[in-house]
Write a protein that holds these residues in place. Sequence first.
Motif, PDB file in Angstrom:
ATOM      1  N   GLY A 127       0.826  -1.528   0.111  1.00  0.00           N
ATOM      2  CA  GLY A 127      -0.322  -0.260   0.193  1.00  0.00           C
ATOM      3  C   GLY A 127       0.621   1.551  -0.118  1.00  0.00           C
ATOM      4  O   GLY A 127       1.006   2.085  -0.852  1.00  0.00           O
ATOM      5  N   THR A 128       1.879   1.153   0.592  1.00  0.00           N
ATOM      6  CA  THR A 128       2.723   2.732   0.764  1.00  0.00           C
ATOM      7  C   THR A 128       3.580   2.458  -0.897  1.00  0.00           C
ATOM      8  O   THR A 128       4.409   4.067  -0.945  1.00  0.00           O
ATOM      9  CB  THR A 128       3.695   2.237   1.716  1.00  0.00           C
ATOM     10  N   LYS A 183       2.164   2.499  -3.430  1.00  0.00           N
ATOM     11  CA  LYS A 183       0.873   3.338  -3.801  1.00  0.00           C
ATOM     12  C   LYS A 183       0.784   4.917  -3.701  1.00  0.00           C
ATOM     13  O   LYS A 183       0.626   5.696  -4.306  1.00  0.00           O
ATOM     14  CB  LYS A 183      -0.250   2.381  -3.847  1.00  0.00           C
ATOM     15  N   LEU A 184       0.777   4.750  -2.130  1.00  0.00           N
ATOM     16  CA  LEU A 184       0.237   6.317  -1.991  1.00  0.00           C
ATOM     17  C   LEU A 184       1.691   7.066  -1.644  1.00  0.00           C
ATOM     18  O   LEU A 184       1.378   8.840  -2.162  1.00  0.00           O
ATOM     19  CB  LEU A 184      -0.289   5.393  -0.144  1.00  0.00           C
ATOM     20  N   THR A 193       0.839   5.546  -9.555  1.00  0.00           N
ATOM     21  CA  THR A 193      -0.279   4.060  -9.596  1.00  0.00           C
ATOM     22  C   THR A 193      -1.367   4.942 -10.176  1.00  0.00           C
ATOM     23  O   THR A 193      -2.248   4.036 -10.684  1.00  0.00           O
ATOM     24  CB  THR A 193      -0.374   4.157  -8.020  1.00  0.00           C
ATOM     25  N   GLY A 222      -4.435   2.152  -2.154  1.00  0.00           N
ATOM     26  CA  GLY A 222      -3.257   2.340  -1.198  1.00  0.00           C
ATOM     27  C   GLY A 222      -3.972   2.711   0.130  1.00  0.00           C
ATOM     28  O   GLY A 222      -3.105   1.619   1.436  1.00  0.00           O
ATOM     29  N   GLU A 227      -4.891  -1.290   1.668  1.00  0.00           N
ATOM     30  CA  GLU A 227      -3.803  -2.472   1.687  1.00  0.00           C
ATOM     31  C   GLU A 227      -2.579  -1.432   3.809  1.00  0.00           C
ATOM     32  O   GLU A 227      -2.577  -2.258   3.761  1.00  0.00           O
ATOM     33  CB  GLU A 227      -2.564  -2.413   0.569  1.00  0.00           C
ATOM     34  N   THR A 228      -2.694  -0.761   2.813  1.00  0.00           N
ATOM     35  CA  THR A 228      -1.910  -0.007   4.259  1.00  0.00           C
ATOM     36  C   THR A 228      -2.465   0.132   5.699  1.00  0.00           C
ATOM     37  O   THR A 228      -1.936  -0.378   6.321  1.00  0.00           O
ATOM     38  CB  THR A 228      -1.491   1.373   4.269  1.00  0.00           C
TER      39      THR A 228
END
Length: 184
Positions: free
Chosen positions: A26-27, A29-30, A42, A62, A65-66
């Motif tokens: 996730g990180t 993406k973010l 992304t 993101g 997930e994160t």
Amino acid sequence: MTCYDRRDLGLLLLRLSTGGVLAAHGTQKLFGWFGGHGLEGTGQFMESVGYTPGKANAAAAGLAETGGGLLLALGLATPAAGAAAAGAMAGASAVHAPNGFFAQEGGYEHAASLGLAAAGLAVTGPGRLSLDHALGHVVNRGWMVPVALGVTAAATALVVGARNRRLRGRTEGEQGALFEEFEE
């Protein structure tokens, strides 16, 4: 009972590994960490595979997930954390499904494994080596499991369904070759 048993240790290991991988993913993406492309890159990818608007979908994936990964690793709000992560991985699986199952062919194997592990933790619970247990399970009640999984399943079905309609719309009106041409 205050003695921890092997199930508690097993759930801790499963939460740490699944949650850690999800949070790291996730990180990417973010924030662009660990070789990721951040929200901008992304978002462009999300647009290219039919998730529009791309940047908003990248942020949602993101965060799921994160946030879901970190909460799973900590064993906090386990039903919501597992459901959020499972929903994000269902969306990822939809992207990879045309490539088959195995990851080396670009398939959905990895996303499905993470999603199923997260959903399994949502159902099973975090075990006694968790913040949920330490806090008296105030955000880990039995009724929360079907609610979290049901809401996530409905939202995921809407998002993936809209994506699939957009992808079909891109190819409508295109005609492929009627016969394959062979060189002799």
